[in-house]
Design a protein around this motif. Sequence first.
Motif, short mmCIF file in Angstrom:
data_model
loop_
_atom_site.label_atom_id
_atom_site.label_comp_id
_atom_site.label_asym_id
_atom_site.label_seq_id
_atom_site.Cartn_x
_atom_site.Cartn_y
_atom_site.Cartn_z
N LEU A 215 61.00 -54.34 93.77
CA LEU A 215 62.25 -53.59 93.62
C LEU A 215 63.43 -54.53 93.43
O LEU A 215 64.31 -54.28 92.60
N THR A 216 63.44 -55.62 94.17
CA THR A 216 64.50 -56.61 94.02
C THR A 216 64.48 -57.20 92.62
O THR A 216 65.52 -57.38 91.98
N HIS A 217 63.29 -57.49 92.12
CA HIS A 217 63.15 -58.04 90.77
C HIS A 217 63.65 -57.03 89.73
O HIS A 217 64.38 -57.40 88.80
N LEU A 218 63.30 -55.75 89.90
CA LEU A 218 63.76 -54.72 88.98
C LEU A 218 65.28 -54.58 89.03
O LEU A 218 65.94 -54.37 88.01
N GLU A 219 65.86 -54.69 90.23
CA GLU A 219 67.32 -54.62 90.36
C GLU A 219 67.98 -55.79 89.62
O GLU A 219 69.01 -55.62 88.98
N ASP A 220 67.38 -56.98 89.74
CA ASP A 220 67.92 -58.14 89.02
C ASP A 220 67.86 -57.93 87.51
O ASP A 220 68.82 -58.23 86.79
N ILE A 221 66.75 -57.41 87.03
CA ILE A 221 66.61 -57.14 85.60
C ILE A 221 67.65 -56.12 85.15
O ILE A 221 68.30 -56.28 84.12
N GLU A 222 67.83 -55.07 85.95
CA GLU A 222 68.80 -54.03 85.60
C GLU A 222 70.21 -54.60 85.58
O GLU A 222 71.02 -54.27 84.71
N LEU B 135 49.99 -53.26 105.78
CA LEU B 135 51.14 -52.43 105.44
C LEU B 135 52.39 -53.27 105.25
O LEU B 135 53.18 -53.05 104.32
N ILE B 136 52.57 -54.27 106.12
CA ILE B 136 53.74 -55.14 106.01
C ILE B 136 53.69 -55.91 104.68
O ILE B 136 54.69 -56.02 103.97
N GLU B 137 52.50 -56.42 104.31
CA GLU B 137 52.36 -57.14 103.04
C GLU B 137 52.65 -56.22 101.86
O GLU B 137 53.32 -56.60 100.90
N ILE B 138 52.16 -55.00 101.92
CA ILE B 138 52.39 -54.03 100.84
C ILE B 138 53.88 -53.72 100.74
O ILE B 138 54.46 -53.69 99.65
N ILE B 139 54.53 -53.50 101.88
CA ILE B 139 55.96 -53.18 101.88
C ILE B 139 56.76 -54.38 101.35
O ILE B 139 57.70 -54.21 100.57
N GLN B 140 56.38 -55.59 101.76
CA GLN B 140 57.08 -56.78 101.26
C GLN B 140 56.90 -56.93 99.75
O GLN B 140 57.84 -57.29 99.04
N ASP B 141 55.70 -56.65 99.27
CA ASP B 141 55.44 -56.72 97.82
C ASP B 141 56.29 -55.69 97.07
O ASP B 141 56.89 -55.99 96.04
N ILE B 142 56.35 -54.47 97.62
CA ILE B 142 57.17 -53.42 97.01
C ILE B 142 58.64 -53.84 97.02
O ILE B 142 59.36 -53.67 96.02
N ASP B 143 59.10 -54.41 98.13
CA ASP B 143 60.48 -54.86 98.24
C ASP B 143 60.76 -55.96 97.20
O ASP B 143 61.80 -55.95 96.53
#
Length: 131
Positions: free
Chosen positions: A32-39, A21-29
């Motif tokens: 999301l950070t990458h998408l925020e940078d692109i935006e 779960l921690i790995e999945i949450i870190q991957d999602i984070d």
Amino acid sequence: MANKTNETTETTNDIKTKRNLIEIIQDIDFRLTHLEDIESDNRKLIVKLVQQGNTMVEFLKQFQVEEIDPAELEIGMGLPPLPEYEDRMERTVAIKALIDDILDRHADLKEFEDELKKHKDKITPGQAGEA
């Protein structure tokens, strides 16, 4: 003691599940950070494009356009006159004769090439005239 083994097994499974779960949450984070940078990059690009568009509008506002009446122009706007029918027919006949002549010469040249291929062994390079 059975309870302790079950608790230990559950705890080990819980730890594995928590890690997953921690790995999945870190991957999602991370995503999301990458998408925020692109935006953020997209916003910057949009701001630049809007500024460039505004600059172009200001530049184009400087031009003054006057309406032009084509009738007032000194230069003729029409196509050149077509040659008379007889002139066109003479040109067409002359072009047809020229094409026929070229085709005849091509056929003669083809015959000459075929003849040369037949007598290729009898020809000596560099020799001119009758042998």
